[in-house]
Enzyme design. Sequence first.
Site, PDB file in Angstrom:
ATOM      1  N   LYS A 137       0.836  -1.208   0.000  1.00 28.32           N
ATOM      2  CA  LYS A 137       0.000   0.000   0.000  1.00 28.32           C
ATOM      3  C   LYS A 137       0.869   1.255   0.000  1.00 28.32           C
ATOM      4  CE  LYS A 137      -3.547   2.497   2.593  1.00 28.32           C
ATOM      5  NZ  LYS A 137      -4.578   2.435   3.648  1.00 28.32           N
ATOM      6  N   HIS A 280      -8.380 -28.994 -36.832  1.00 32.22           N
ATOM      7  CA  HIS A 280      -9.308 -27.934 -36.405  1.00 32.22           C
ATOM      8  C   HIS A 280     -10.235 -28.431 -35.303  1.00 32.22           C
ATOM      9  CE1 HIS A 280      -7.615 -25.697 -39.628  1.00 32.22           C
ATOM     10  NE2 HIS A 280      -8.210 -26.387 -40.577  1.00 32.22           N
TER      11      HIS A 280
END
Length: 518
Positions: A137, A280
Amino acid sequence: MSPIALLSVSDKTGLIPLAKALVNDFGFKIISSGGTAKLIESENLPVTRVADYTGFPEILEGRVKTLNPKIHGGILARRDKKSHLNDLNEQNINPIDLVVVNLYPFEQTISKKNVSWEEAIENIDIGGPAMIRAAAKNHQDVLVVTNPNQYPDLIDAYRLKTITNELRKIYSQKAFEHTAIYDLTISKWIANKIPSKKASWLQAVPLKQKLRYGENPHQKASWYGEPEKGWSGANQLQGKELSTNNLLDLEAALSTLREFGYENTTNIDSYQKAAVVIKHTNPCGVATGDTPYLAIKRALDGDRVSAFGGIIAINCTVDEAAAKELENIFIECIVAPCFDNQAQEILSKKKNLRLLELKAESIQKAAKKHIRSILGGLLIQDSDEPDVDKKEWKNVTNLIPNEIELNDLSFAWKIVKHIRSNAIAVASNGQSLGIGAGQMNRIGSAKLALEAAGIKSKGAVLASDGFFPFDDTVKMAADYGITSIIQPGGSIRDNDSISACNDLGIKMVFTGKRHFLH
């Protein structure tokens, strides 16, 4: 005043070189506790114990050590606020400039066999995350480091005087990520131990690698994967970097292949040597065989035209004979549990060919969930796992399949669940003969599959992933000489298909389960 570093780590990797650099090269004073302080002291480096620094002893068997205003005030005070600095002076608190913390090994603890609830709970770190979050922080004034792999860069940054605001932000982000993953691990473990209804799906998956691009060159892509699980546990022996499309095809290949078991798994009863050719994401050739060579050859023979540029997966060790079958065709990837030395030597001549070894252990470690993204959300479902339970199967026609036909129907049913819906598979004698995938109507898929099989359809079987809404597929199958059909059943017009089978001398089995794949 000398800068102050607070060091408190469970993982002691690289600790001493870091401590020596901080003290000897950059003039830091070190505050530390427990085993970290003990190790630093053993190297005759100056260190102040946290209890001595705060004037407050460790209590509650070490549960409270660093939870003290002298620690958190020193971390959280903003240097650009006069009121903060006045508070520090009034309380005789020194500002802390560097926090190096990593946490109690909760994940390692719960990975042990028969770990107790009490042992796991005691390995939940409290002070560590509090210090990390405080430093992250206040990153504009405090540098926070949470991983030993950051130490060399940290030392270089101090040496080169390149501790920039950007670096502070980067370390802060890594710190919050570190505590988030830690809390997530704890939350998931507790959730698995108690009867709770999950309101959120929580998962942290590390980045494995950036991919060159996604499905198309204009799409960015990344691969995230848990270490040693699933494809992250695969060992690439040679070839170009894997692409997004390679990975999607490999996943489709493995899903199909697992229907036949996998070398060195415990489920030996259902194991058959098998090979799958994927194009595919659809199987274009699937076959079993007594040897790796036969499995691969028969899978390729299922549709050699479509196999060009495809992916091949085999569930047993690739040997010399199998490799020779593969050396003269263009294939993007081959995945197998193992490649023997002769096979590797043969296939190494194809420099761009990707060879992957994927062991059974990596497959077994991976979670059996199927996750897909939609706009702004995720869809999570159980994987459509291999299912050998035939209790729900019903013979619904006058004629009943014989043993050979039942084996063929079972084989075709394993394949069709991995073909995009609407899906039709034609097969015989442990080999796919024709595949019909992803058409907007079922008769369209049947036409593709039967035309691909051609004269080989005579005496073969046909599988459908969904029920027949009309009897047209049955009539077309009869024209090609299909002897048996397997499908889920469940249409309001099932009797039309059953009657057509009876009229045409075709046997039909209902499975009671559909296998749509979208």
